[in-house]
Enzyme design. Structure first.
Site, PDB file in Angstrom:
ATOM      1  N   TYR A   1       1.103  -1.264   0.048  1.00 19.85           N
ATOM      2  CA  TYR A   1       0.316   0.030   0.132  1.00 19.85           C
ATOM      3  C   TYR A   1       0.946   1.564  -0.393  1.00 19.85           C
ATOM      4  O   TYR A   1       0.443   2.120   0.023  1.00 19.85           O
ATOM      5  CB  TYR A   1      -1.007   0.001   1.369  1.00 19.85           C
ATOM      6  CG  TYR A   1      -0.286   0.207   2.594  1.00 19.85           C
ATOM      7  CD1 TYR A   1      -0.082   1.421   3.132  1.00 19.85           C
ATOM      8  CD2 TYR A   1      -0.256  -0.762   3.276  1.00 19.85           C
ATOM      9  CE1 TYR A   1       0.516   1.375   4.192  1.00 19.85           C
ATOM     10  CE2 TYR A   1       0.537  -0.899   4.632  1.00 19.85           C
ATOM     11  CZ  TYR A   1       1.091   0.182   4.823  1.00 19.85           C
ATOM     12  OH  TYR A   1       1.140   0.184   6.049  1.00 19.85           O
TER      13      TYR A   1
ATOM     14  N   ASP B   1       6.256  -9.242  11.223  1.00 25.33           N
ATOM     15  CA  ASP B   1       7.154  -9.312  10.566  1.00 25.33           C
ATOM     16  C   ASP B   1       8.724  -8.972  10.194  1.00 25.33           C
ATOM     17  O   ASP B   1       8.877  -8.789   8.986  1.00 25.33           O
ATOM     18  CB  ASP B   1       6.060  -8.447   9.472  1.00 25.33           C
ATOM     19  CG  ASP B   1       6.447  -9.012   8.351  1.00 25.33           C
ATOM     20  OD1 ASP B   1       6.513 -10.095   7.403  1.00 25.33           O
ATOM     21  OD2 ASP B   1       6.183  -7.565   6.814  1.00 25.33           O
TER      22      ASP B   1
END
Length: 368
Positions: free
Chosen positions: A32, A144
């Site tokens: 994004y 992550d």
């Protein structure tokens, strides 16, 4: 996303000036956001990375992730975590002005080398642990952690002495309350994901330690523990009760092996915790190459010579050995010295090693 140098794209930059910075080059694109290299328009010349997020593409969950990323980066100031200098927005975009890291990311570096030496892996591990330590102190779980999200401060050359690793991309990160566990669902890279995350179970910062284990495994052996492009097979193998096997085709030291085996435990309750990680012999945070530790080593050498001159050989040897634990990493990795200073330190280190060995022989001869 981590920003990477050298990626080409036809992306048009409609706004070439953002928050006092001039856009110069496209770097990379994430799910994004798009990242550009830019420099300051006025004052001292300063290169940055600008992460541009198009507001219209964000779901409610993505907006929440973005707010979390901004809040986390505002809180953290550490040499092993990528720095956010400021953030701003307009009607269409949110812009994160980030520290620029021209060395690419750790995934690219591993691919270029095939695998890394245990000596270099130890140095990189110390840096990552120090970055994770500051996150853990703030009760932040990254969620992550992977080589593509670890940036290199400068292009890696030779021994990589001057390279600083920077943990980046906090889009999936969360700040937890005391003893809280978090359920995110499966996002990110399953190759580096802890079993409890894949199961969508509540998890804590222990999940980051499993990811760290996978990263160190890949650095040492050139691939992750499970090599398959089939997601269902990968998930099945990660979730199985079978322990991860550490290859014996490449020799690694006992401390390194022990650390990997403790980080890669699939049961989060039995996995190594942060406190034990900091104290682990392979990480050895106490003797990390810092200017402060250089001065500690020098002070210990002075004490050793006092005992040596007084013929108190047992204490002299103990102080020489302790001094070397500080000075050897400083010689190999600290980037504060010029070439002449490093040559001088190399000579001193060799002298202290030789003297410690001489004293050991003297001690043995006296005993016999």
């Amino acid at each position: 996303m981590s920003h990477q140098l050298g990626v080409q794209s036809p992306v048009d930059v409609t706004n070439t000036n953002i928050a006092g910075y001039a856009i110069k080059q496209f770097i990379g694109r994430g799910s994004y956001s798009t990242v550009y290299k830019a420099h300051k328009n006025r004052g001292s010349y300063q290169v940055v990375a600008i992460k541009c997020i198009q507001i219209s593409t964000l779901s409610a969950k993505s907006k929440d992730n973005l707010f979390n990323e901004i809040n986390i980066l505002r809180r953290i100031n550490h040499q092993n975590v990528v720095a956010m200098k400021k953030f701003t927005w307009d009607a269409r975009h949110v812009y994160l002005i980030l520290e620029y890291c021209p060395g690419g990311n750790l995934a690219e570096f591993i691919r270029s080398k095939g695998r890394l030496s245990e000596f270099m892996v130890q140095h990189f591990a110390q840096q990552l642990v120090q970055g994770l330590e500051v996150l853990h102190a703030e009760k932040i779980v990254h969620s992550d952690l992977k080589p593509a999200n670890i940036l290199l401060s400068i292009p890696p050359v030779g021994s990589c002495r001057n390279v600083k690793l920077k943990i980046a991309d906090f889009g999936f990160s969360r700040k937890l309350q005391a003893n809280e566990k978090y359920t995110m669902g499966i996002k990110g890279s399953p190759l580096y994901m802890a079993p409890e995350v894949l199961r969508s179970q509540p998890y804590s910062s222990q999940a980051d330690l499993y990811s760290l284990g996978v990263i160190l495994y890949e650095c040492l052996f050139g691939s992750t523990p499970y090599r398959t492009n089939d997601l269902s097979q990968l998930t099945k193998r990660i979730l199985s009760k079978d322990p991860i096997k550490i290859p014996k085709t490449i020799d690694i030291g006992e401390d390194c092996y022990d650390l990997l085996s403790r980080l890669l435990v699939k049961d989060q309750e039995k996995r190594m915790n942060f406190e034990r990680l900091y104290r682990h012999q392979f990480i050895d945070i106490e003797h990390c190459p810092t200017l402060e530790n250089y001065y500690k080593g020098v002070s210990l050498v002075r004490q050793a010579t006092i005992f040596d001159n007084a013929r108190n050989y047992e204490d002299a040897r103990a102080f020489y050995v302790e001094a070397l634990l500080y000075l050897v990493p400083v010689y190999h990795w600290l980037d504060s010295f010029n070439d002449n200073q490093r040559k001088w330190l190399s000579k001193r280190v060799q002298e202290y090693c030789a003297r410690a060995e001489q004293i050991s022989l003297i001690h043995l001869s006296v005993k016999s």
